[in-house]
Scaffold this active site. Sequence first.
Site, mmCIF file in Angstrom:
data_model
loop_
_atom_site.group_PDB
_atom_site.id
_atom_site.type_symbol
_atom_site.label_atom_id
_atom_site.label_comp_id
_atom_site.label_asym_id
_atom_site.label_seq_id
_atom_site.Cartn_x
_atom_site.Cartn_y
_atom_site.Cartn_z
ATOM 1 N N SER A 68 0.832 -1.201 0.000
ATOM 2 C CA SER A 68 0.000 0.000 0.000
ATOM 3 C C SER A 68 0.868 1.253 0.000
ATOM 4 O O SER A 68 1.988 1.268 0.505
ATOM 5 C CB SER A 68 -0.912 0.031 1.220
HETATM 6 N N1 SAH Z 1 -1.166 -4.568 3.936
HETATM 7 C C1 SAH Z 1 -0.300 -4.594 2.783
HETATM 8 C C2 SAH Z 1 -1.057 -4.444 1.498
HETATM 9 C C3 SAH Z 1 -1.540 -5.724 1.037
HETATM 10 S S1 SAH Z 1 -2.373 -5.729 -0.521
HETATM 11 C C4 SAH Z 1 0.759 -3.528 2.909
HETATM 12 O O1 SAH Z 1 1.137 -3.185 3.975
HETATM 13 O O2 SAH Z 1 1.275 -3.054 1.939
HETATM 14 C C5 SAH Z 1 -3.792 -6.639 -0.029
HETATM 15 C C6 SAH Z 1 -3.568 -8.069 0.378
HETATM 16 O O3 SAH Z 1 -4.852 -8.591 0.706
HETATM 17 C C7 SAH Z 1 -2.991 -8.967 -0.698
HETATM 18 O O4 SAH Z 1 -1.814 -9.568 -0.230
HETATM 19 C C8 SAH Z 1 -4.102 -10.005 -0.933
HETATM 20 O O5 SAH Z 1 -3.616 -11.301 -1.204
HETATM 21 C C9 SAH Z 1 -4.851 -9.956 0.379
HETATM 22 N N2 SAH Z 1 -6.242 -10.441 0.335
HETATM 23 C C10 SAH Z 1 -7.189 -10.214 -0.598
HETATM 24 N N3 SAH Z 1 -8.356 -10.811 -0.264
HETATM 25 C C11 SAH Z 1 -8.129 -11.436 0.924
HETATM 26 C C12 SAH Z 1 -8.929 -12.236 1.786
HETATM 27 N N4 SAH Z 1 -10.202 -12.546 1.514
HETATM 28 N N5 SAH Z 1 -8.362 -12.715 2.921
HETATM 29 C C13 SAH Z 1 -7.074 -12.446 3.229
HETATM 30 N N6 SAH Z 1 -6.263 -11.690 2.457
HETATM 31 C C14 SAH Z 1 -6.780 -11.197 1.308
#
Ligand code: SAH
Length: 219
Positions: A68
């Site tokens: 993010s």
């Molecule tokens: N928090 C991260 C950003 C992650 S992007 C940061 O610090 O940069 C969003 C993440 O959510 C991805 O890794 C994706 O695989 C996960 N994701 C999407 N749907 C999900 C679900 N239903 N359960 C768990 N994780 C999920």
Amino acid sequence: MKSIQGIGMTSRRTRERMIDRLIDQGITNHEVLDVIRNVPRHLFMDDALASRAYEDTALPIGHGQTISQPYIVAKMTELLIDQRHLKNVLEIGTGCGYQTAVLAQLIGHVNTVERISPLLKKAKERLWELNIRNVSYQHSDGGWGWEAKAPFDGILVAAAPPEIPEKLLAQMAIGGVMLIPIGKERGMQELQRVTRTASGYEIEPLERVSFVPFLSGKG
Ligand code: SAH
């Protein structure tokens, strides 16, 4: 562990510029700004992208996912803690673990759920190397929440579902707050703040955001 000192991209000035941008964009919580200043974001991405780590942008972390943007991490963290001391938080979408690392310095315990196993494993290793220990990890579909660890005084969702998953509402403590992006189209989603009260839930629309989709099942 990779060195966090001494290379240009991690210089004080580069990080300070990122903090100045966050302040310009309206982030005011000094605790949050201090934590973001000190978490080495470049360690959460591939070496090839590390030189861009302190730009205010989302960057790829593999498996079609992104780390993010610093602004959104700062904003959601600030809104989640809102001058309180949270003890037990659920994070959905660990990704590379950057947001987890930020939350873990401000919150008693962070429970983080990710559906893509290799991402979770790598995040866990990184946070261990950074000496962050107050985190529990689960490879699962976050749509189920994490029943055994509930209730949560905060929930932060880093992927966008079309609507708020029922299980997450049920696992909020009274007085608890959830921040969640809602909507299908990237860039057109709405960040919502849900507060659980003694009698129900209040939902406030906040701002337009751009998140990867919230997907069902394990990846
Ligand atoms: N928090 C991260 C950003 C992650 S992007 C940061 O610090 O940069 C969003 C993440 O959510 C991805 O890794 C994706 O695989 C996960 N994701 C999407 N749907 C999900 C679900 N239903 N359960 C768990 N994780 C999920």
